[in-house]
Design a protein around this motif. Structure first.
Motif, mmCIF file in Angstrom:
data_model
loop_
_atom_site.group_PDB
_atom_site.id
_atom_site.type_symbol
_atom_site.label_atom_id
_atom_site.label_comp_id
_atom_site.label_asym_id
_atom_site.label_seq_id
_atom_site.Cartn_x
_atom_site.Cartn_y
_atom_site.Cartn_z
ATOM 1 N N VAL A 99 0.381 -26.189 53.465
ATOM 2 C CA VAL A 99 -0.097 -27.585 52.793
ATOM 3 C C VAL A 99 -1.257 -28.435 53.715
ATOM 4 O O VAL A 99 -1.154 -28.083 54.769
ATOM 5 N N LEU A 118 5.339 -31.109 49.776
ATOM 6 C CA LEU A 118 4.046 -30.494 48.766
ATOM 7 C C LEU A 118 4.255 -29.202 48.787
ATOM 8 O O LEU A 118 3.167 -28.549 48.234
ATOM 9 N N THR A 172 9.568 -30.894 44.552
ATOM 10 C CA THR A 172 8.503 -31.276 45.532
ATOM 11 C C THR A 172 8.417 -32.387 45.932
ATOM 12 O O THR A 172 8.549 -33.507 45.060
ATOM 13 N N PHE A 225 6.567 -35.706 48.026
ATOM 14 C CA PHE A 225 5.194 -36.409 48.543
ATOM 15 C C PHE A 225 5.925 -37.500 49.672
ATOM 16 O O PHE A 225 6.224 -38.512 49.167
ATOM 17 N N TYR A 240 -0.591 -40.685 43.546
ATOM 18 C CA TYR A 240 -0.089 -39.210 43.468
ATOM 19 C C TYR A 240 0.642 -39.153 42.153
ATOM 20 O O TYR A 240 1.325 -40.240 41.864
ATOM 21 N N TRP A 254 0.650 -31.023 41.661
ATOM 22 C CA TRP A 254 0.464 -32.443 42.100
ATOM 23 C C TRP A 254 -0.894 -32.700 42.259
ATOM 24 O O TRP A 254 -1.956 -31.728 42.359
#
Length: 721
Positions: free
Chosen positions: A524, A542, A627, A629, A660, A715
């Motif tokens: 990432v 991520l 996932t 963040f 995001y 994303w």
């Protein structure tokens, strides 16, 4: 400015040299012996002003730091000297658990050498100035070094001082010798003890299951292939052998069952020869594969990180330090230049270094500094690059003083452990004193080299000129650790560096068999105040983390078909992941999941996007995907949007994220990330540069993925530069 190539040879200076130096000395029996330190001007900011300071080591006028590095070293010396029992010295970082840093149970097996070296800077400085307190400090130094090298009977004594500790101690001894102080500081008896103890034998022979810390009988060679630790420790043993040789001490000899040439070399040269083979053979791109000594087939090798770049810098610096310039071959200089070419695209105005992999934090910054300094001395930088390198190092030194060093702690110290910061177990808080000494030494020896190169006391480039150079860097740079045409290394291993204005973003693709379950090795993007990994821990940062049959799997190795293009200001990266790994340290490869991902990352201006398309020909049963963040932005200032799949962030000093959002998931949830349910600090939240405060986690309901079916997740992250 003196040509960089002329710095090698007669004018080469030991890293032991204390700080500011004038032109190369003459009329001496030791070509590496430096002149005494001289004061630096007090008006202009410079690397030397930060490291050494004014003639009394105080902060010069115009230098915006709380204390010089020599001032920090003196404060540590005084902390020890003023304690009634130096083995009970406490460093308090304000978290309620002060550390008895010199206790024999600290676990810092390098500390005796770090103490001997760090405190040597103060003694040499005091001696040169005729300081009336010199005798008192010398007596303290002798008391400490004698006690810490005493070997009590029975048990494992922490102060046995292994590997790096032996190297540091030998640097101190050569430092004293260069200043005519060796026999004043150490008695003949103590020198005999040190000559017997400071060897590389503990790094060879039996491993931890049958540990052997003694050298073989006289005349019995050591098998050079019997290294019982990571291969980068060949560089430590090389430094030990060379510095022993410089002192006139003999070394154990080596043999090799596979290469008779080793037996014909002295220990110093045999170790350099072995190091060169390590870099040459374990990576077709010229970088050090730091997992190559513990794994037998390529698919479970290839850990490329900070040390893969730094190792050649250390090898070159050690070579110069011990006066072994004759063996600094064009091949080694070529490897050094590869590390320079990886670093230059990452330079920035804040002095920040590596932001991925293990053992970063202040060592991520100093790694850039050490490589660039070795390159300057080896003559592989252009004159402009010399100016750029010096300017970056000045900024890294200032960052150390104003970010990493914390004068507000109960015991002022470098901070890698508290106030939301976290580091590797390897550098745990019990090593706090040693980490201060080793980091300060790095800046001190680097300052000495740059002074020798003609930069002593000089101001860095003007910010406008430095920024103009940064602005001219390419939009992206792709550095291959293994060339894609190398059939012996079938998986992609590379670093992509993307620049977006002042922001540096790194995507590191590395197999990392022993660390790929930890976030700093995830595929990432990493960038300051935006995305950062948490040391020694893993979660769905991520990436599409898959749960299947009660176990967790992640796409963190087996990269193939890496492709990078640029179009309309966007950098587009695609690669395939052939299997998913079980999310556990050193998971057996037999547990790999037959699940594939095709990943596309797009680096726009102020935006990052990623899509992962999952597929499998054989998988049966249901999977779920998550996932996360995690942001440095405050949880209380983060807003979940009405769509349920996106958040907005209030831009503040902690974070540059502004928004995001995700696609392909069934639900998302915003939560505080600082603390656990019980109120304790969440260990996942403590990154090397500070605490993550909020988490936006998105997940699916169970679904089936099998032959002929795919599912795509994505994303998008927006940020301010």
């Amino acid at each position: 400015m003196r040509s960089p190539r002329k710095s090698i040879g007669r004018c080469a200076v030991s890293t032991l040299t204390l700080l500011l130096m004038s032109a190369c000395g003459s009329g001496t029996d030791d070509a590496n012996q430096p002149p005494a330190p001289t004061p630096t001007p007090t008006a202009a900011p410079s690397l030397h002003a930060i490291v050494y300071g004014a003639s009394d080591t105080s902060v010069p006028r115009g230098t915006d730091v709380p204390i010089t590095m020599m001032g920090q070293m003196r404060a540590l010396f005084d902390l020890i000297r003023k304690s009634p029992d130096f083995t009970q010295v406490v460093m308090d970082l304000g978290d309620g658990t002060p550390v008895h840093v010199l206790d024999t149970n600290t676990g810092d097996k390098f500390l005796p050498g770090k103490l001997a070296l760090g405190l040597s800077y103060i003694l040499i400085d005091m001696k040169a100035k005729g300081d009336p307190k010199y005798a008192d400090y010398l007596a303290t130094y002798q008391k400490i070094t004698t006690a810490m090298m005493a070997q009590p009977s029975g048990g494992n004594y922490t102060y046995a001082n292994t590997s790096w500790g032996e190297y540091y101690y030998l640097v101190a001894l050569n430092n004293f010798k260069a200043h005519g102080m060796l026999n004043e500081v150490f008695s003949d008896t103590m020198l005999a003890t040190l000559q017997n103890r400071l060897t590389f034998c503990d790094m060879f022979g039996a491993d931890s299951s049958g540990k052997t810390n003694t050298c073989p009988a006289a005349g019995v060679p050591i098998d050079v292939a019997s290294l019982n630790t990571a291969q980068n420790y060949y560089a430590v043993s090389y430094g030990i052998a060379g510095l022993r040789q410089k002192l006139g001490w003999s070394n154990p000899t080596f043999s090799s069952a596979t290469d008779p040439a080793v037996a014909t070399m002295n220990a110093r040269d045999a170790l350099l020869y072995t190091l060169t083979n390590h870099i040459r053979n374990d990576s077709s791109g010229g970088f050090s594969d730091e997992a190559s000594n513990t794994h037998t087939t390529y698919y479970d090798q290839a850990r490329f990180d900070r040390y893969s770049t730094l190792l050649i810098g250390e090898v070159v610096e050690r070579t110069l330090e011990m006066g072994n310039e004759a063996n600094l071959t064009p091949e080694l200089k070529g490897y050094l230049r590869k590390s320079v070419d990886l670093i230059l695209p990452q330079l920035n105005a804040d002095g920040e270094g590596f932001n991925y992999g293990r053992s970063i934090g202040p060592y991520g910054d100093s790694a850039f500094m050490e490589v660039l300094t070795a390159a300057a001395n080896a003559g592989v930088l252009t004159p402009q690059e010399m100016q750029i390198a010096y300017t970056f190092i000045y900024k890294a030194a200032r960052r150390y003083e104003t970010f990493w060093y914390d004068p507000t702690l109960p015991t002022p110290s470098v901070n890698m452990w508290v106030k939301g910061r976290g580091t590797d177990t390897y550098r745990g808080k019990p090593r706090v004193m040693g980490e201060n000494f080793s980091l300060l030494h790095q800046y001190m020896y680097v300052d000495a080299w740059w002074s020798k190169l003609g930069f002593g006391g000089k101001a860095p480039m003007a910010d406008s000129d430095y920024q103009a150079w940064l602005d001219a860097r390419p939009r992206y740079t792709l550095t291959w650790y293994n060339q894609p045409t190398d059939t012996a290394h079938p998986y992609s291993a590379a670093l992509l560096t993307v620049r977006d204005g002042n922001r540096v973003i790194n995507l590191n693709l590395s197999q990392a068999p022993d660390y790929n379950s930890f976030t700093p090795y995830y595929p990432v993007p990493f960038s300051d105040k935006l995305i950062y990994g948490t040391t020694d821990l893993g979660y769905a940062l991520l990436i599409p983390q898959v749960s299947y049959n009660g176990k967790t799997y992640i796409p963190v190795t087996y990269y193939k078909n890496l492709n990078v293009t640029e179009s309309n200001g966007q950098v587009i990266v695609s690669f395939d992941t052939a299997k998913f790994r079980q999310a556990a340290k050193n998971a057996a490869f037999s547990t790999d999941l037959d699940l594939q991902a095709h990943t596309v990352l797009t680096f726009g201006r102020g935006t990052l996007t990623r899509t992962d398309t999952l597929s499998s020909a054989t998988l049966t049963g249901n999977v779920t995907v998550e996932t996360d963040f995690t942001s440095f932005a405050d949880y209380l200032s983060t807003t979940a949007n009405g769509d349920g799949f996106s958040v907005n962030y209030a831009n503040n000093a902690n974070s540059n994220a502004t928004g995001y959002g995700t696609t392909g998931f069934d639900s998302c949830a915003l939560s505080n990330f600082d603390t656990t349910a019980g109120g304790a600090t969440n260990p996942l939240s403590t990154t090397p540069i500070g605490q993550l405060h909020s988490n936006f986690a998105c997940m699916t309901q169970p679904f089936t993925i099998n032959a002929g079916s795919t599912r795509t997740f994505g994303w998008s992250l927006k940020y301010s530069s």
